[in-house]
Motif scaffolding. Structure first.
Motif, PDB file in Angstrom:
ATOM      1  N   GLY A 130      66.994  55.410  20.390  1.00 47.63           N
ATOM      2  CA  GLY A 130      68.205  55.733  19.650  1.00 47.63           C
ATOM      3  C   GLY A 130      68.102  57.132  19.075  1.00 47.63           C
ATOM      4  O   GLY A 130      67.055  57.519  18.529  1.00 47.63           O
ATOM      5  N   ALA A 131      69.167  57.920  19.207  1.00 45.25           N
ATOM      6  CA  ALA A 131      69.153  59.293  18.695  1.00 45.25           C
ATOM      7  C   ALA A 131      70.551  59.707  18.290  1.00 45.25           C
ATOM      8  O   ALA A 131      71.540  59.265  18.877  1.00 45.25           O
ATOM      9  CB  ALA A 131      68.608  60.251  19.752  1.00 45.25           C
ATOM     10  N   ILE A 132      70.628  60.564  17.273  1.00 46.25           N
ATOM     11  CA  ILE A 132      71.905  61.119  16.821  1.00 46.25           C
ATOM     12  C   ILE A 132      71.752  62.626  16.720  1.00 46.25           C
ATOM     13  O   ILE A 132      70.816  63.129  16.082  1.00 46.25           O
ATOM     14  CB  ILE A 132      72.337  60.531  15.468  1.00 46.25           C
ATOM     15  CG1 ILE A 132      72.608  59.030  15.578  1.00 46.25           C
ATOM     16  CG2 ILE A 132      73.588  61.234  14.944  1.00 46.25           C
ATOM     17  CD1 ILE A 132      72.985  58.368  14.275  1.00 46.25           C
ATOM     18  N   ALA A 133      72.668  63.355  17.344  1.00 45.53           N
ATOM     19  CA  ALA A 133      72.665  64.810  17.256  1.00 45.53           C
ATOM     20  C   ALA A 133      73.355  65.242  15.961  1.00 45.53           C
ATOM     21  O   ALA A 133      74.321  64.624  15.526  1.00 45.53           O
ATOM     22  CB  ALA A 133      73.383  65.413  18.457  1.00 45.53           C
ATOM     23  N   GLU A 134      72.840  66.305  15.375  1.00 47.34           N
ATOM     24  CA  GLU A 134      73.460  66.877  14.180  1.00 47.34           C
ATOM     25  C   GLU A 134      73.591  68.387  14.369  1.00 47.34           C
ATOM     26  O   GLU A 134      72.613  69.062  14.708  1.00 47.34           O
ATOM     27  CB  GLU A 134      72.630  66.583  12.930  1.00 47.34           C
ATOM     28  CG  GLU A 134      73.227  67.167  11.654  1.00 47.34           C
ATOM     29  CD  GLU A 134      72.368  66.894  10.434  1.00 47.34           C
ATOM     30  OE1 GLU A 134      72.222  67.802   9.594  1.00 47.34           O
ATOM     31  OE2 GLU A 134      71.820  65.772  10.330  1.00 47.34           O
ATOM     32  N   GLY A 135      74.777  68.909  14.158  1.00 45.34           N
ATOM     33  CA  GLY A 135      74.982  70.341  14.330  1.00 45.34           C
ATOM     34  C   GLY A 135      74.712  70.767  15.757  1.00 45.34           C
ATOM     35  O   GLY A 135      74.861  69.996  16.706  1.00 45.34           O
ATOM     36  N   TRP A 140      68.139  63.499  15.296  1.00 47.42           N
ATOM     37  CA  TRP A 140      67.472  62.458  14.521  1.00 47.42           C
ATOM     38  C   TRP A 140      67.052  61.346  15.473  1.00 47.42           C
ATOM     39  O   TRP A 140      67.871  60.813  16.203  1.00 47.42           O
ATOM     40  CB  TRP A 140      68.415  61.876  13.467  1.00 47.42           C
ATOM     41  CG  TRP A 140      68.783  62.822  12.363  1.00 47.42           C
ATOM     42  CD1 TRP A 140      69.627  63.887  12.444  1.00 47.42           C
ATOM     43  CD2 TRP A 140      68.321  62.767  11.011  1.00 47.42           C
ATOM     44  NE1 TRP A 140      69.717  64.510  11.222  1.00 47.42           N
ATOM     45  CE2 TRP A 140      68.931  63.845  10.323  1.00 47.42           C
ATOM     46  CE3 TRP A 140      67.467  61.911  10.315  1.00 47.42           C
ATOM     47  CZ2 TRP A 140      68.701  64.080   8.970  1.00 47.42           C
ATOM     48  CZ3 TRP A 140      67.233  62.149   8.963  1.00 47.42           C
ATOM     49  CH2 TRP A 140      67.844  63.218   8.307  1.00 47.42           C
ATOM     50  N   HIS A 141      65.776  61.000  15.443  1.00 49.08           N
ATOM     51  CA  HIS A 141      65.264  59.885  16.236  1.00 49.08           C
ATOM     52  C   HIS A 141      65.481  58.614  15.420  1.00 49.08           C
ATOM     53  O   HIS A 141      64.844  58.412  14.382  1.00 49.08           O
ATOM     54  CB  HIS A 141      63.785  60.095  16.537  1.00 49.08           C
ATOM     55  CG  HIS A 141      63.260  59.214  17.626  1.00 49.08           C
ATOM     56  ND1 HIS A 141      61.954  59.282  18.065  1.00 49.08           N
ATOM     57  CD2 HIS A 141      63.842  58.249  18.375  1.00 49.08           C
ATOM     58  CE1 HIS A 141      61.763  58.398  19.034  1.00 49.08           C
ATOM     59  NE2 HIS A 141      62.901  57.757  19.231  1.00 49.08           N
ATOM     60  N   LYS A 142      66.400  57.764  15.869  1.00 49.20           N
ATOM     61  CA  LYS A 142      66.823  56.624  15.060  1.00 49.20           C
ATOM     62  C   LYS A 142      66.214  55.296  15.495  1.00 49.20           C
ATOM     63  O   LYS A 142      66.336  54.307  14.767  1.00 49.20           O
ATOM     64  CB  LYS A 142      68.354  56.518  15.089  1.00 49.20           C
ATOM     65  CG  LYS A 142      69.063  57.602  14.296  1.00 49.20           C
ATOM     66  CD  LYS A 142      68.745  57.488  12.819  1.00 49.20           C
ATOM     67  CE  LYS A 142      69.546  58.443  11.972  1.00 49.20           C
ATOM     68  NZ  LYS A 142      69.244  58.292  10.526  1.00 49.20           N
ATOM     69  N   GLY A 143      65.625  55.252  16.652  1.00 45.77           N
ATOM     70  CA  GLY A 143      65.040  53.989  17.101  1.00 45.77           C
ATOM     71  C   GLY A 143      64.101  54.205  18.264  1.00 45.77           C
ATOM     72  O   GLY A 143      64.467  54.863  19.234  1.00 45.77           O
TER      73      GLY A 143
END
Length: 322
Positions: A130-135, A140-143
């Motif tokens: 799981g990952a979320i890009a920011e900017g 962010w490594h979320k899982g």
């Protein structure tokens, strides 16, 4: 160490770029926009680990010309499914054979790549990270997850090449001799989770607490299983896998929900859209997938979030009109 091009540095592209760069590989990020390439070049890549600690690495970035990409030993494609054809043309323009890895969501990406790239060059990887890009340059490594990899042409050694490269840096790499089956298995999970989280505006785990929606999820997945069978892939217990993924990724925000919240085009065409296309060609009715495709399309241009009861009633009205 290898020079690896990453076409499409979104969340998963940035995550694997960090894995590769942190292991000493030379990473080239191929961006669509100059502003993003500039941000990577000036700021580097920022990775936030599972404990919330930030790590920074210098990376090279470009806006897609083939000259710098031509130096790469291998190319990873992490663009959205609707941009796969453009990525394939970029790789085809290199005029030399390089190992290519599709690390994407949806059905049909490998076939799209194969229009411009020889099949023996193409491997497919599916990941549950799981990952979320920011900017422009942060992820962010979320899982923590695992990654399955396989070649689309029998006898090709390209998957082994990629497995060796990724084994040096990415956790849990599993080779698969049945990658087409794995693609369809993941598609079932995507269909059972992503559009519902996007329409309801909830994280994955919340779906388990939506009794009005769970039957719609099951029906959509069962339709997709029937279409997979038409494509020569026998699947069972897909809904149980959907529920299991919801449990293990309860705090994850699906990529489709991220896209609609940011006003971006989604990958619904490569999920429910492919199911509808195959079904219609075979004279099979798939109303749940058709509903999801149509309403996610509306969500792309006119953002809205529904309650579970509103979603149920909308489907009932949609079904009555068919």
């Amino acid at each position: 160490m290898k020079k690896i091009g990453v076409i499409g540095p979104g969340a998963i592209g940035r995550l694997f770029a960090f894995f590769l760069a942190s292991a000493g590989h030379d990473v080239l990020l191929v961006c669509r926009r100059e502003a993003q390439a500039k941000a990577f070049s000036e700021q580097g890549l920022t990775y936030v680990d599972l404990e919330g600690r930030a790590h920074h690495l210098a990376v090279e970035a470009t806006t897609g010309g083939s000259e710098r990409l031509a130096e790469a030993h291998g190319v990873i494609v992490t663009v959205k499914s609707y941009d796969t054809a453009a990525a394939a043309r970029q790789i085809g323009a290199l005029n030399r054979k390089v190992p290519v890895l599709s690390l994407q969501n949806g059905l049909g990406n490998a076939q799209t790549l194969a229009r411009d790239v020889a099949q023996e060059q193409i491997a497919v990887a599916l990941t549950t990270h799981g990952a979320i890009a920011e900017g422009e340059a942060k992820v962010w490594h979320k899982g923590r997850g695992q990654t399955v990899i396989g070649a689309i042409e029998a006898g090709s050694e390209v998957a082994d090449w990629w497995a060796d490269v990724l084994a040096s840096c990415a956790p849990v790499i599993t080779p698969s001799a049945e990658i087409q089956r794995e693609i369809w298995r993941k598609a079932m999970v995507n269909i059972g989770i992503n559009p519902f989280t996007a329409l309801l505006g909830v994280k994955n785990g919340q779906l388990l607490r939506e009794p009005d929606v769970l039957p719609l999820m099951r029906a959509a997945v069962e339709e997709a299983e029937a279409v997979a069978k038409l494509a020569g892939v026998e699947l069972s217990d897909s809904m149980e896998r959907v529920l299991d993924v919801c449990r293990h990724t309860a705090e994850n925000t699906s990529s489709m929900l991220q896209d609609v919240r940011l006003g971006r085009r989604t990958e619904i065409d490569a999920m429910c859209g492919v199911i509808v296309q195959i079904a219609e060609a075979a004279g099979l009715s798939v109303p749940h997938n058709l509903f999801l495709k149509n309403f996610i399309k509306k969500c792309e241009t006119n953002r809205f979030e529904l309650t579970s009861l509103e979603l149920k009633r909308l489907f009932e009205a949609f079904r009555a009109d068919l």
